[in-house]
Motif scaffolding. Structure first.
Motif, short mmCIF file in Angstrom:
data_model
loop_
_atom_site.label_atom_id
_atom_site.label_comp_id
_atom_site.label_asym_id
_atom_site.label_seq_id
_atom_site.Cartn_x
_atom_site.Cartn_y
_atom_site.Cartn_z
N GLY A 1 7.97 14.12 5.66
CA GLY A 1 8.94 13.68 6.65
C GLY A 1 8.41 12.74 7.72
O GLY A 1 9.09 12.45 8.69
N LEU A 2 7.18 12.24 7.54
CA LEU A 2 6.68 11.25 8.50
C LEU A 2 7.36 9.90 8.23
O LEU A 2 7.67 9.59 7.08
CB LEU A 2 5.17 11.10 8.38
CG LEU A 2 4.32 12.32 8.71
CD1 LEU A 2 2.86 12.03 8.43
CD2 LEU A 2 4.50 12.73 10.16
N GLN B 1 -1.52 9.56 -1.20
CA GLN B 1 -1.72 9.78 0.23
C GLN B 1 -0.49 9.38 1.02
O GLN B 1 0.00 10.12 1.86
CB GLN B 1 -2.93 8.98 0.72
CG GLN B 1 -4.24 9.42 0.11
CD GLN B 1 -4.67 10.80 0.58
OE1 GLN B 1 -4.54 11.13 1.75
NE2 GLN B 1 -5.14 11.62 -0.34
N ARG B 2 0.02 8.19 0.73
CA ARG B 2 1.19 7.70 1.43
C ARG B 2 2.43 8.51 1.03
O ARG B 2 3.23 8.91 1.87
CB ARG B 2 1.39 6.23 1.11
CG ARG B 2 2.58 5.60 1.76
CD ARG B 2 2.68 4.12 1.38
NE ARG B 2 4.07 3.74 1.21
CZ ARG B 2 4.88 3.45 2.22
NH1 ARG B 2 4.44 3.50 3.45
NH2 ARG B 2 6.14 3.13 2.00
N GLU B 3 2.53 8.79 -0.26
CA GLU B 3 3.69 9.54 -0.75
C GLU B 3 3.75 10.92 -0.11
O GLU B 3 4.81 11.39 0.28
CB GLU B 3 3.63 9.67 -2.28
CG GLU B 3 3.98 8.35 -2.98
CD GLU B 3 3.43 8.28 -4.39
OE1 GLU B 3 2.93 9.30 -4.90
OE2 GLU B 3 3.48 7.18 -4.97
N GLN C 1 -0.37 5.49 10.53
CA GLN C 1 -1.24 5.85 11.66
C GLN C 1 -2.04 7.12 11.39
O GLN C 1 -3.22 7.19 11.69
CB GLN C 1 -0.39 6.09 12.91
CG GLN C 1 -0.01 4.83 13.65
CD GLN C 1 0.87 5.15 14.83
OE1 GLN C 1 1.35 6.28 14.99
NE2 GLN C 1 1.09 4.16 15.67
N LEU C 2 -1.36 8.15 10.87
CA LEU C 2 -1.98 9.47 10.80
C LEU C 2 -2.75 9.70 9.51
O LEU C 2 -3.69 10.48 9.48
CB LEU C 2 -0.91 10.56 10.95
CG LEU C 2 -0.22 10.62 12.31
CD1 LEU C 2 0.92 11.62 12.28
CD2 LEU C 2 -1.22 11.01 13.38
N ILE C 3 -2.33 9.07 8.44
CA ILE C 3 -2.92 9.40 7.15
C ILE C 3 -3.71 8.25 6.54
O ILE C 3 -4.86 8.40 6.13
CB ILE C 3 -1.82 9.88 6.17
CG1 ILE C 3 -1.23 11.17 6.72
CG2 ILE C 3 -2.39 10.09 4.77
CD1 ILE C 3 -0.16 11.77 5.91
N GLN C 4 -3.10 7.04 6.54
CA GLN C 4 -3.77 5.95 5.82
C GLN C 4 -4.88 5.29 6.63
O GLN C 4 -5.99 5.11 6.15
CB GLN C 4 -2.73 4.92 5.38
CG GLN C 4 -1.80 5.45 4.31
CD GLN C 4 -0.68 4.48 4.02
OE1 GLN C 4 0.20 4.28 4.83
NE2 GLN C 4 -0.73 3.88 2.85
N GLY D 1 -8.58 -1.74 2.69
CA GLY D 1 -8.94 -0.33 2.74
C GLY D 1 -7.75 0.56 2.47
O GLY D 1 -7.81 1.51 1.68
N VAL D 2 -6.61 0.25 3.11
CA VAL D 2 -5.40 1.05 2.91
C VAL D 2 -4.94 0.95 1.47
O VAL D 2 -4.59 1.94 0.83
CB VAL D 2 -4.28 0.58 3.88
CG1 VAL D 2 -2.95 1.16 3.47
CG2 VAL D 2 -4.62 0.99 5.29
#
Lengths: 216, 316
Positions: free
Chosen positions: B195-196, B187-189, B203-206, B179-180
C-alpha cells in the motif's frame, strides 16, 4: 543568434577542428589501449608489469597534469612538435589506460571453459581468439568502451584552453576575450557545437550496444 | 598464470615465455635508459631543480611545500564540496526522473512536462565537456554580476564547485537510476502491494538499497571529481588548486618537469588509494543487498567525463 551568424565561418571551422581532435584521439587511443591490453594479458611477466604500471599511472593522473607533463617533458627528451600534437599525445596516453581496462575486463569476462572447449576441438590460438573469445568479449567490452570514447571526445575540449588554436572552446575564448562578445551567447553556441557531434556518437554507440547485448 | 587465453604452459611454452621475458625486459629497460640519459643530458636531474622539492634543508623547501599543500587542500575542499552537493541534487534529479515515470501522468501534464525537462537537462549535461562547464560558470557568472562572495579565492572555489556539481549531480542521478533498475522487480512490487505510493516505495525501499549498490561507484566518482578539479588550471586560472600552485612554483624555479612529476605522483597515490577503497567497499557490500550489482569500472571510468553508461549485471 547574431553572434552565430556574424562568426559563422569561425564556428564552422572550430567545429571541424574539434571533430578532428576527437577522431585523432579516438583512433590513437584505441590502438594504444589495445596494445597495452595485450601486454596486460600476455604470458610475459615484464610486459604485464609494464601494462599494470601504465594503467595505474595514467588512470589516476588528471588529464591536465598529463598534458602539462607531455608539453614540458617531450621536448626535454628530444621530441618537438606543435601543441596540437602534444594534446593529442596526452589524450592518447590518458585514454589508452581506460581503453585497456575495458578490453581486458571484456576478455576476462569470457568463461575459460569456452577457450578450453575451443582448444579441445583443435582450434589454433588465432582461431580461438578470433572465433570464440573476441565475439563474446565484444559484448562485454562495448558498453564501457563506448563510455570511454565519449568521455574522450569531451576531454578533447581541454585542447582549446591548453593553447591549441582554432577548436570550439578556444574560438569561444577569443570571441569573449578579444572579440568582446557576450559570454553567455558565445558559450551556448559552443555547447551546441559539442552536442552536435557528441550526442549522435552516443546514440550510435547505444544502438550498437543494444545490437550486441541482445544476443546473449 | 591461468587465463582464458592460454593453456597451462608446457616445457616449450615456458622456454618461449622466458625468452620473451628477457627480450621484453631488455626493450623496456632500454627505452627507460634512453629517456633517463636524454633527461640527464639536459640537466633535468640537477640538484637545483630537485632540491626545493625533496631536500628539507633547501632554503625554499618549506615555501614550495606550503604552496603545494594549500593547493591540495583547495583541491580536496572543492572535490568534497562538489561530491556532497552533487549527491543532494543527484538524488533530487533521479527521484524526479524515476517517480514521474512511475506516476503514469497524462502526456501533456505538468508532472510529465517537468520530467521531460529533467530528462533533456540530464542528456544535454552528460554530453557537455566538464572543462567547458567550468569555463562557462567562470565567464558567465561575473557577466551577470553573480559574485557569491567578496573574497576572490572563495568566489573561485564556488565557481568550480558549482560547475562540478552541475556535471556530477547528473552523473550521480544516472548511477542512482542504474542502481534502482538493478534491484529485483519484486522489491518495488512488494512496496506497492503493502500500500505504499510509488514515491514512498522509491524512498523507503528502492533508494536505500540503490545507495548500497552504488557506494563503490560514488567513491569512484569522487576520484573523477578530484581529477576534474585540476581542470581549473586551464579553465579557471584564479583558483589556487594543486596545479595552479604548481605553476606558481615553476615560474619561480623553472623546474616544470620536477614539479608536475611530484604533483602527478601525489594525485596517483590519492586516487589509487580511493580506488582500492572503492573495490573494498564493493566486496563488503556485495552480500548485503537484495540483488543487483553496478559495475564500478563502467561508471567511474573515464575521468571527468564519463558518460555514466552503467552496465548492470545480475548478482553472481
Amino acid at each position: 543568434m547574431e553572434v552565430l551568424t556574424t562568426h559563422w565561418d569561425l564556428y564552422v571551422s572550430a567545429f571541424w577542428m574539434s571533430v578532428k581532435i576527437s577522431i585523432y584521439g579516438v583512433i590513437g587511443s584505441l590502438i594504444l589501449g589495445t596494445i597495452i591490453a595485450t601486454f596486460r594479458v600476455s604470458p610475459i611477466p615484464p610486459l604485464r608489469w609494464f601494462g599494470t604500471f601504465w594503467v595505474n599511472t595514467f588512470r589516476n593522473m588528471p588529464l591536465t597534469v598529463v598534458c602539462f607533463f607531455v608539453a614540458f617533458g617531450l621536448p626535454q627528451i628530444g621530441i618537438n612538435g606543435a601543441y596540437f600534437w602534444f594534446v593529442i599525445v596526452a589524450l592518447w596516453l590518458y585514454t589508452s589506460a581506460f581503453v585497456c581496462e575495458a578490453v581486458r575486463s571484456g576478455i576476462n569476462s569470457v568463461n575459460p571453459g569456452q577457450a578450453e572447449a575451443a582448444r579441445a576441438i583443435g582450434l589454433t590460438f588465432i582461431q580461438t581468439l578470433g572465433l570464440i573469445i573476441m565475439p563474446q568479449a565484444l559484448r562485454a567490452v562495448l558498453p564501457p568502451l563506448g563510455s570511454v570514447l565519449i568521455a574522450m571526445m569531451k576531454n578533447s575540449a581541454i585542447a582549446g584552453l591548453f593553447g591549441v588554436p582554432g577548436d570550439l572552446i578556444s574560438n569561444a575564448d577569443s570571441l569573449i576575450g578579444a572579440g568582446g562578445e557576450p559570454a553567455l551567447t558565445v558559450l551556448l553556441w559552443t555547447c551546441l557545437g559539442y552536442w552536435l557531434f557528441i550526442l549522435p556518437c552516443a546514440a550510435l554507440l547505444a544502438a550498437a550496444e543494444k545490437k550486441v547485448t541482445i544476443a546473449r | 598464470m591461468s587465463s582464458v587465453l592460454y593453456d597451462a604452459p608446457g616445457p616449450r611454452a615456458k622456454r618461449n615465455a622466458l625468452i620473451g621475458s628477457i627480450i621484453g625486459a631488455a626493450v623496456i629497460v632500454g627505452l627507460i635508459a634512453i629517456v633517463i640519459k636524454r633527461l640527464a643530458d639536459r640537466g633535468q636531474f640537477a640538484a637545483e631543480k630537485w632540491d626545493p622539492l625533496i631536500n628539507p634543508s633547501d632554503p625554499v623547501f618549506s615555501q614550495v611545500w606550503n604552496l603545494l599543500r594549500s593547493g591540495f587542500q583547495s583541491t580536496l575542499t572543492a572535490a568534497v564540496l562538489a561530491i556532497v552537493l552533487s549527491l543532494v541534487f543527484g538524488v533530487l534529479l533521479g527521484t524526479i526522473r524515476m517517480s514521474l515515470t512511475a506516476a503514469h501522468a497524462p502526456r501533456f501534464s505538468l508532472p510529465n512536462g517537468l520530467r521531460w525537462l529533467v530528462v533533456i537537462f540530464i542528456e544535454l549535461a552528460r554530453a557537455t565537456p566538464v572543462v567547458l562547464m567550468i569555463y562557462f560558470v567562470a565567464q558567465v557568472f561575473p557577466q551577470f554580476n553573480i559574485r557569491l562572495s567578496a573574497d576572490g579565492a572563495v568566489r573561485n572555489l564556488w565557481y568550480l564547485v558549482i560547475a562540478l556539481t552541475l556535471y556530477n549531480s547528473v552523473i550521480i542521478s544516472e548511477i542512482l537510476r542504474a542502481g534502482v533498475n538493478s534491484l529485483p522487480s519484486g522489491q518495488r512490487e512488494a512496496g506497492l502491494a503493502i500500500g505504499l505510493t510509488p514515491l514512498r516505495t522509491l524512498q523507503l525501499i528502492q533508494l536505500p538499497q540503490a545507495f548500497r549498490v552504488m557506494l563503490p561507484a560514488l567513491i569512484s566518482q569522487l576520484v573523477v571529481t578530484l581529477k576534474d578539479t585540476s581542470l581549473a588550471a586551464v579553465a579557471l586560472v584564479g583558483f589556487t588548486e594543486a596545479l595552479n600552485q604548481g605553476k606558481v612554483v615553476t615560474q619561480a624555479l623553472h623546474n616544470p618537469i620536477q614539479v608536475y612529476f611530484v604533483i602527478g605522483l601525489i594525485f596517483i597515490l590519492l586516487n589509487y588509494l580511493l580506488g582500492k577503497l572503492a573495490g573494498l567497499v564493493e566486496r563488503k557490500l556485495a552480500k548485503r543487498t537484495a540483488g543487483g550489482h553496478v559495475d564500478v569500472t563502467a561508471v567511474g571510468v573515464a575521468g571527468g567525463t564519463d558518460q555514466a553508461a552503467t552496465t548492470i549485471a545480475p548478482k553472481p
